[in-house]
Design a protein around this motif. Structure first.
Motif: not given
Lengths: 199, 199
Positions: B103-105, B170, B172-173, B175-178, B182
């Motif tokens: 995952t994108v941390s 960005q 944050l996005f 991470k949200l979309y893994n 983005r």
């Protein structure tokens, strides 16, 4: 019935305020029920799990925020003025909340994205829907501004995403410094991101 | 001595990785020690409290990130190219981390700002110092770009803050979309925020 409904509202209000103060992970169901003044049995009458409570808190907050965003972004002012009003409304809302609890709590959706999106796919999916809806709303206004020649940006979707990203980033700083004045550059930064032409 | 020092490093590495995966609040000292493979007594040999561990994790991460930022931002390329390299480096680092854990941390400092800044003043103060240092570094480059006529922005401090805010938003996005893709609009958005002139 009246009392049952009250209990659900009390749980949601207590959870929202505890999540804003301390995040989601650190909270227990017992603590939420104590803060809400309802017996623990009530919680499981309304919510299957803490995750379903988190979704309900998110949905309730978005329903209210969507009304506020719609009122401003579908208003009668010129498109870029509506974006300016959105930032002013955000700053005012954060300031009012700060007066109530002593600290800038920031954006509930941003907070939960960074805290939870890698832990629960249901919350991640809901937050994605909400941010896409925010970007849709901003993009409509950007497209209108572009049609009028008030903005020169070519990719309206990416520009709307950049505006919402800038909003989240500056709200992060407002929380870090506990100072809603940190939100005041949003308007100038938005103008730059959209290639705004009018003064 | 060698083994003692190992234990501290193991605790820091385990804490960093657990904080990135699940945040700070949900963690207990016992869990950190189990993940680090050290007895619980070791923890209190090195750290007074969980808060002092959080500060040590933040300091260690900033020491490494500051080296990376300095290498790029004080490099020989043209000023705006250095900012582009910073975004590319950020995207690559987030991508490498994602390959490791699935995952994108996101940004450790952004994550802890939203989770913790209203709960511990020591962590808030440290995170403020780090973000100010990041903004200082970006501002130097923006000022250089402006002197060369590559950027037209007038308030270099506010512009640097907007760039770091955009980066946080960005991330944050992402991470949200893994999805680290983005982060690719960062460069164009930065150019818009700085009123960049060259192509």
């Amino acid at each position: 019935m009246g009392r049952t409904s009250d209990a659900k509202e009390k749980i949601l209000a207590a959870a929202r305020s505890l999540i804003e103060a301390r995040g989601y992970s650190a909270l227990g169901v017992a603590e939420i029920c104590t803060a809400a003044g309802v017996p623990k049995g009530s919680f499981y009458h309304f919510f299957d799990s803490k995750e379903s409570l988190a979704l309900a808190v998110v949905d309730e907050h978005w329903a209210a925020q969507k009304r506020d965003w719609t009122r401003v972004l579908e208003g009668d002012a010129a498109p870029l003025d509506r974006l300016r009003q959105l930032f002013e409304q955000t700053e005012a809302a954060q300031h009012t909340a700060q007066q109530g609890c002593g600290t800038v709590s920031g954006c509930l959706f941003g907070n939960l994205t960074l805290e939870l999106s890698n832990q629960t796919e249901a919350v991640r999916a809901r937050l994605q829907e909400i941010f896409e809806a925010q970007i849709d709303m901003v993009e409509s206004v950007v497209a209108e501004a572009r049609e009028r020649g008030d903005a020169t940006v070519t990719d309206t979707r990416e520009a709307a995403r950049a505006v919402v990203a800038q909003l989240e980033g500056q709200v992060l700083f407002a929380k870090l410094y506990n100072n809603t004045g940190r939100l005041s550059p949003l308007w100038q930064n938005c103008r730059a991101l959209l290639g705004a032409t009018a003064a």
